[in-house]
Scaffold this motif. Structure first.
Motif, PDB file in Angstrom:
ATOM      1  N   ARG A  75     -52.457  17.177  72.665  1.00  0.00           N
ATOM      2  CA  ARG A  75     -53.317  18.350  72.494  1.00  0.00           C
ATOM      3  C   ARG A  75     -53.006  18.976  71.153  1.00  0.00           C
ATOM      4  NH1 ARG A  75     -52.004  20.868  76.847  1.00  0.00           N
ATOM      5  NH2 ARG A  75     -50.603  22.389  75.946  1.00  0.00           N
ATOM      6  N   GLY A  76     -54.010  19.080  70.330  1.00  0.00           N
ATOM      7  CA  GLY A  76     -53.843  19.665  69.012  1.00  0.00           C
ATOM      8  C   GLY A  76     -54.007  21.172  69.038  1.00  0.00           C
ATOM      9  N   PRO A  77     -53.931  21.774  67.872  1.00  0.00           N
ATOM     10  CA  PRO A  77     -53.991  23.236  67.782  1.00  0.00           C
ATOM     11  C   PRO A  77     -55.395  23.771  68.026  1.00  0.00           C
ATOM     12  CG  PRO A  77     -53.906  22.278  65.608  1.00  0.00           C
ATOM     13  CD  PRO A  77     -53.745  21.137  66.585  1.00  0.00           C
ATOM     14  N   SER A  78     -55.437  25.022  68.442  1.00  0.00           N
ATOM     15  CA  SER A  78     -56.696  25.763  68.547  1.00  0.00           C
ATOM     16  C   SER A  78     -56.720  26.750  67.391  1.00  0.00           C
ATOM     17  CB  SER A  78     -56.766  26.526  69.870  1.00  0.00           C
ATOM     18  OG  SER A  78     -56.779  25.636  70.948  1.00  0.00           O
ATOM     19  N   PHE A  79     -57.808  26.748  66.656  1.00  0.00           N
ATOM     20  CA  PHE A  79     -57.919  27.638  65.511  1.00  0.00           C
ATOM     21  C   PHE A  79     -58.893  28.761  65.843  1.00  0.00           C
ATOM     22  CE2 PHE A  79     -56.903  23.422  63.695  1.00  0.00           C
ATOM     23  CZ  PHE A  79     -55.684  23.749  63.125  1.00  0.00           C
ATOM     24  N   ASP A  80     -58.366  29.970  65.891  1.00  0.00           N
ATOM     25  CA  ASP A  80     -59.179  31.140  66.198  1.00  0.00           C
ATOM     26  C   ASP A  80     -58.815  32.253  65.224  1.00  0.00           C
ATOM     27  OD1 ASP A  80     -60.567  33.275  67.231  1.00  0.00           O
ATOM     28  OD2 ASP A  80     -59.658  33.184  69.215  1.00  0.00           O
ATOM     29  N   PRO A  81     -59.726  32.621  64.330  1.00  0.00           N
ATOM     30  CA  PRO A  81     -59.402  33.658  63.340  1.00  0.00           C
ATOM     31  C   PRO A  81     -59.158  35.033  63.963  1.00  0.00           C
ATOM     32  CG  PRO A  81     -61.717  33.034  63.197  1.00  0.00           C
ATOM     33  CD  PRO A  81     -61.071  32.106  64.172  1.00  0.00           C
ATOM     34  N   ASN A  82     -59.632  35.245  65.199  1.00  0.00           N
ATOM     35  CA  ASN A  82     -59.425  36.526  65.864  1.00  0.00           C
ATOM     36  C   ASN A  82     -58.033  36.683  66.450  1.00  0.00           C
ATOM     37  OD1 ASN A  82     -62.057  37.432  65.333  1.00  0.00           O
ATOM     38  ND2 ASN A  82     -62.820  36.225  67.060  1.00  0.00           N
ATOM     39  N   SER A  83     -57.338  35.578  66.671  1.00  0.00           N
ATOM     40  CA  SER A  83     -55.961  35.655  67.175  1.00  0.00           C
ATOM     41  C   SER A  83     -55.109  34.617  66.455  1.00  0.00           C
ATOM     42  CB  SER A  83     -55.923  35.439  68.688  1.00  0.00           C
ATOM     43  OG  SER A  83     -56.494  34.203  69.017  1.00  0.00           O
ATOM     44  N   PRO A  84     -54.693  34.956  65.239  1.00  0.00           N
ATOM     45  CA  PRO A  84     -53.903  33.997  64.458  1.00  0.00           C
ATOM     46  C   PRO A  84     -52.550  33.726  65.124  1.00  0.00           C
ATOM     47  CG  PRO A  84     -53.950  36.128  63.366  1.00  0.00           C
ATOM     48  CD  PRO A  84     -54.868  36.230  64.555  1.00  0.00           C
ATOM     49  N   ALA A  85     -52.178  32.467  65.130  1.00  0.00           N
ATOM     50  CA  ALA A  85     -50.896  32.042  65.697  1.00  0.00           C
ATOM     51  C   ALA A  85     -50.490  30.744  65.008  1.00  0.00           C
ATOM     52  CB  ALA A  85     -51.019  31.822  67.198  1.00  0.00           C
ATOM     53  N   VAL A  86     -49.286  30.324  65.260  1.00  0.00           N
ATOM     54  CA  VAL A  86     -48.801  29.063  64.701  1.00  0.00           C
ATOM     55  C   VAL A  86     -49.605  27.920  65.320  1.00  0.00           C
ATOM     56  CG1 VAL A  86     -46.825  27.512  64.547  1.00  0.00           C
ATOM     57  CG2 VAL A  86     -46.483  29.977  64.339  1.00  0.00           C
ATOM     58  N   ALA A  87     -50.103  27.025  64.483  1.00  0.00           N
ATOM     59  CA  ALA A  87     -50.838  25.854  64.962  1.00  0.00           C
ATOM     60  C   ALA A  87     -49.838  24.876  65.563  1.00  0.00           C
ATOM     61  CB  ALA A  87     -51.604  25.208  63.809  1.00  0.00           C
ATOM     62  N   THR A  88     -49.983  24.593  66.857  1.00  0.00           N
ATOM     63  CA  THR A  88     -49.028  23.724  67.541  1.00  0.00           C
ATOM     64  C   THR A  88     -49.725  22.500  68.108  1.00  0.00           C
ATOM     65  OG1 THR A  88     -49.300  24.911  69.626  1.00  0.00           O
ATOM     66  CG2 THR A  88     -47.509  25.632  68.197  1.00  0.00           C
ATOM     67  N   GLU A  89     -48.928  21.480  68.359  1.00  0.00           N
ATOM     68  CA  GLU A  89     -49.404  20.290  69.039  1.00  0.00           C
ATOM     69  C   GLU A  89     -48.493  20.015  70.226  1.00  0.00           C
ATOM     70  OE1 GLU A  89     -48.911  16.387  67.183  1.00  0.00           O
ATOM     71  OE2 GLU A  89     -47.586  17.307  65.718  1.00  0.00           O
ATOM     72  N   VAL A  90     -49.046  19.360  71.240  1.00  0.00           N
ATOM     73  CA  VAL A  90     -48.308  19.037  72.454  1.00  0.00           C
ATOM     74  C   VAL A  90     -48.523  17.558  72.744  1.00  0.00           C
ATOM     75  CG1 VAL A  90     -48.032  19.512  74.911  1.00  0.00           C
ATOM     76  CG2 VAL A  90     -48.664  21.368  73.356  1.00  0.00           C
ATOM     77  N   LEU A  91     -47.436  16.821  72.901  1.00  0.00           N
ATOM     78  CA  LEU A  91     -47.480  15.395  73.225  1.00  0.00           C
ATOM     79  C   LEU A  91     -46.836  15.191  74.580  1.00  0.00           C
ATOM     80  CD1 LEU A  91     -47.901  12.365  72.491  1.00  0.00           C
ATOM     81  CD2 LEU A  91     -45.637  12.463  71.400  1.00  0.00           C
ATOM     82  N   GLU A  92     -47.544  14.514  75.490  1.00  0.00           N
ATOM     83  CA  GLU A  92     -46.985  14.190  76.801  1.00  0.00           C
ATOM     84  C   GLU A  92     -46.825  12.684  76.895  1.00  0.00           C
ATOM     85  OE1 GLU A  92     -47.925  14.665  81.590  1.00  0.00           O
ATOM     86  OE2 GLU A  92     -49.259  15.612  80.130  1.00  0.00           O
ATOM     87  N   ILE A  93     -45.639  12.246  77.308  1.00  0.00           N
ATOM     88  CA  ILE A  93     -45.369  10.814  77.434  1.00  0.00           C
ATOM     89  C   ILE A  93     -44.843  10.504  78.837  1.00  0.00           C
ATOM     90  CG2 ILE A  93     -44.941  10.440  74.977  1.00  0.00           C
ATOM     91  CD1 ILE A  93     -41.957  10.567  75.495  1.00  0.00           C
ATOM     92  N   ALA A  94     -45.152   9.306  79.298  1.00  0.00           N
ATOM     93  CA  ALA A  94     -44.629   8.806  80.574  1.00  0.00           C
ATOM     94  C   ALA A  94     -43.613   7.715  80.254  1.00  0.00           C
ATOM     95  CB  ALA A  94     -45.762   8.237  81.428  1.00  0.00           C
TER      96      ALA A  94
END
Length: 146
Positions: free
Chosen positions: A116-135
């Motif tokens: 899951r990549g980052p969500s970019f929203d100019p109304n609520s700036p935050a650090v752009a994060t990514e999430v990787l799930e592995i089995a």
């Protein structure tokens, strides 16, 4: 008196797949396993019930980090699944801020589950994060890479 090492209050996690680095992550969840237990009563012995192990299951591991250039390596690994599934080994190394190793885990038969990549929203700036799930299919000895 000997000085004890910092137990790892500030930790980041390095992930490598078959020896190729996918970079460092600042969050890691799901390093766990569970043994299913079957209970058996022994005839003539009423003082206890045998607890016998049956299966071991391993939870998925979720790694998180701020968006980094290594994101392209994660994308390439996930894209490689379309040309045929190979299940490589992986290594997660927990590192202190100075780069010294706190702990490490080797993982068998690793497969990406989701990214899951980052969500970019100019109304609520935050650090752009990514999430990787592995089995994975279990733990193995971790190598010396860090």
């Amino acid at each position: 008196m000997s000085q004890e090492l910092d137990p790892g209050t500030t930790i980041f996690f390095h992930l490598s797949i078959d020896g190729e680095s996918l970079g460092t992550f600042n969050g890691c969840e799901g390093l766990s396993s569970q043994v299913e237990i079957e209970q058996r009563q022994e005839g003539g012995n009423n003082s206890f019930v045998w607890q016998l192990p049956t299966r071991i299951s391993f939870s998925n591991i979720t790694l998180t980090r701020p968006l980094r250039p290594e994101t392209s390596k994660v994308a390439a690994w996930i894209s490689s699944i379309t040309t045929g599934v190979t299940r490589p080994t992986a290594q997660i190394v927990a590192l202190r801020a100075d780069g010294s190793i706190v702990a490490q885990w080797g993982l068998l038969d690793v497969l990406p589950v989701s990214w899951r990549g980052p969500s970019f929203d100019p109304n609520s700036p935050a650090v752009a994060t990514e999430v990787l799930e592995i089995a994975h299919h279990g733990f193995t000895e971790a190598g010396g890479e860090g």
